[in-house]
Scaffold this active site. Structure first.
Site, PDB file in Angstrom:
ATOM      1  CG  HIS A   1       1.899 -12.224   1.942  1.00  0.00           C
ATOM      2  ND1 HIS A   1       2.204 -11.050   2.592  1.00  0.00           N
ATOM      3  CD2 HIS A   1       2.337 -12.077   0.672  1.00  0.00           C
ATOM      4  CE1 HIS A   1       2.773 -10.212   1.755  1.00  0.00           C
ATOM      5  NE2 HIS A   1       2.878 -10.812   0.576  1.00  0.00           N
ATOM      6  NE  ARG A   2       5.989 -10.054   2.270  1.00  0.00           N
ATOM      7  CZ  ARG A   2       6.120  -8.752   2.442  1.00  0.00           C
ATOM      8  NH1 ARG A   2       6.737  -8.292   3.531  1.00  0.00           N
ATOM      9  NH2 ARG A   2       5.669  -7.891   1.553  1.00  0.00           N
TER      10      ARG A   2
ATOM     11  CG  HIS B   1       9.332  -8.513   0.472  1.00  0.00           C
ATOM     12  ND1 HIS B   1       9.492  -7.145   0.484  1.00  0.00           N
ATOM     13  CD2 HIS B   1       8.231  -8.755  -0.286  1.00  0.00           C
ATOM     14  CE1 HIS B   1       8.529  -6.588  -0.228  1.00  0.00           C
ATOM     15  NE2 HIS B   1       7.749  -7.554  -0.696  1.00  0.00           N
TER      16      HIS B   1
ATOM     17  CG  ASP C   1       0.812 -10.532   6.077  1.00  0.00           C
ATOM     18  OD1 ASP C   1       1.438 -11.118   5.182  1.00  0.00           O
ATOM     19  OD2 ASP C   1       0.630  -9.290   6.086  1.00  0.00           O
TER      20      ASP C   1
ATOM     21  CG  ASP D   1       8.645 -12.279  -1.340  1.00  0.00           C
ATOM     22  OD1 ASP D   1       7.851 -12.109  -2.279  1.00  0.00           O
ATOM     23  OD2 ASP D   1       8.345 -12.082  -0.137  1.00  0.00           O
TER      24      ASP D   1
ATOM     25  CD  GLU E   1       4.471 -14.517  -1.596  1.00  0.00           C
ATOM     26  OE1 GLU E   1       4.891 -13.697  -2.426  1.00  0.00           O
ATOM     27  OE2 GLU E   1       4.544 -14.321  -0.352  1.00  0.00           O
TER      28      GLU E   1
ATOM     29  CD  GLU F   1       6.553 -11.522  -5.600  1.00  0.00           C
ATOM     30  OE1 GLU F   1       5.944 -11.606  -4.512  1.00  0.00           O
ATOM     31  OE2 GLU F   1       6.834 -10.447  -6.161  1.00  0.00           O
TER      32      GLU F   1
ATOM     33  CE  LYS G   1       8.853  -9.420  -3.901  1.00  0.00           C
ATOM     34  NZ  LYS G   1       7.705  -8.546  -4.221  1.00  0.00           N
TER      35      LYS G   1
HETATM   36  O1  G3P Z   1       2.596 -12.432  -4.501  1.00  0.00           O
HETATM   37  C1  G3P Z   1       1.766 -11.492  -3.951  1.00  0.00           C
HETATM   38  C2  G3P Z   1       2.494 -10.540  -3.069  1.00  0.00           C
HETATM   39  O2  G3P Z   1       3.398 -11.246  -2.286  1.00  0.00           O
HETATM   40  C3  G3P Z   1       3.192  -9.468  -3.845  1.00  0.00           C
HETATM   41  O3  G3P Z   1       3.627  -8.422  -3.030  1.00  0.00           O
HETATM   42  O4  G3P Z   1       5.415  -7.098  -1.990  1.00  0.00           O
HETATM   43  O5  G3P Z   1       4.258  -8.833  -0.674  1.00  0.00           O
HETATM   44  O6  G3P Z   1       5.834  -9.479  -2.476  1.00  0.00           O
HETATM   45  P1  G3P Z   1       4.826  -8.469  -1.992  1.00  0.00           P
HETATM   46 CA    CA Z   2       5.657 -11.779  -2.427  1.00  0.00          CA
END
Ligand code: G3P
Ligand code: CA
Length: 223
Positions: free
Chosen positions: A6-7, A47, A218, A35, A33, A99, A101
């Protein structure tokens, strides 16, 4: 159960940077993943809508020229990446979930995604996701082969309908709202269920037992 960094490996390196992605790859993450947001004249990987939390810049991302954003420090001397840099780094090493945004990202991102699919990225390695249904609908119309993910706080009727409408392959749902019914509903909509954000081993074990297909984390060394 798939683990999605995540990120990037964001517990160990500045989130949404190439360093975080390199670390995720080194730790064996099968997917990363990040953003994607629009700035004044392009797309960047970040993000927040504003710069303060993750960079030494100030103000909204949307109004800033790309050159100014690229001059900022996104942590430990890392630059804010471009989506293309993420794809280049991950190619052949891990899958990439971009993702979207905010509004206006889809038309700017589509050429890059089209080129990736034409250039050998398979649908098993690439996913575009968003909480914003209009962005997903735009991408589906432009790129019929592109795998899509619908992000949602809970897997309810609206989320499943949204997934069906764009032929999504993934529903991404918030951890606190996942139960057996959510798994059944996501699978019934023809989607894998990926859950965000899972940083504790006991949560991951519970989700695996429920039949969840993937977790955004994370903490790749914990989950
Ligand atoms: O894609 C799942 C998750 O990343 C969505 O929440 O705020 O971390 O971008 P956020
Ligand atoms: Ca995200």
């Amino acid at each position: 159960m798939l683990r999605i960094a995540h990120r990037g490996a964001s517990f160990e390196a500045p989130e949404n940077t190439l360093a975080a992605i390199r670390r995720a790859i080194a730790l064996g993450a099968p997917w990363v993943e990040v953003d994607v947001q629009a700035c004044a004249d392009g797309l960047v990987v970040i993000h927040d809508e504003t710069l303060e939390r993750t960079t030494n810049g100030h103000g909204p991302v949307a109004g800033q020229p790309l050159a100014a954003l690229r001059a900022l420090d996104a942590g430990h001397g890392e630059r804010i990446p471009l989506p293309q840099e993420v794809l280049d780094l991950c190619r052949g090493r891990c899958g990439v979930n971009l993702e979207l945004k905010g509004p206006g990202v889809a038309p700017l991102l589509a050429p890059l995604l089209r080129e990736a699919l034409a250039g050998g990225w398979s649908g098993r390695e690439l996913l575009a996701s968003s909480f914003e249904r209009t962005q997903l609908a735009w991408l589906r119309a432009a790129l019929p082969q592109l795998p899509l993910g619908v992000l949602t706080e809970r897997v309810d009727e609206r989320a499943c309908a949204a997934a069906r409408a764009v032929q999504a392959g993934v529903i991404g749902c918030a951890l606190e709202n996942v139960d057996a019914a959510a798994v059944t509903a996501a699978h019934g909509a023809g989607c894998r269920l990926w859950v965000f954000t899972v940083n504790a081993a006991d949560d991951a074990a519970r989700l695996a037992a429920l039949g969840v297909d993937g977790v955004f984390t994370d903490r790749l060394q914990t989950v």
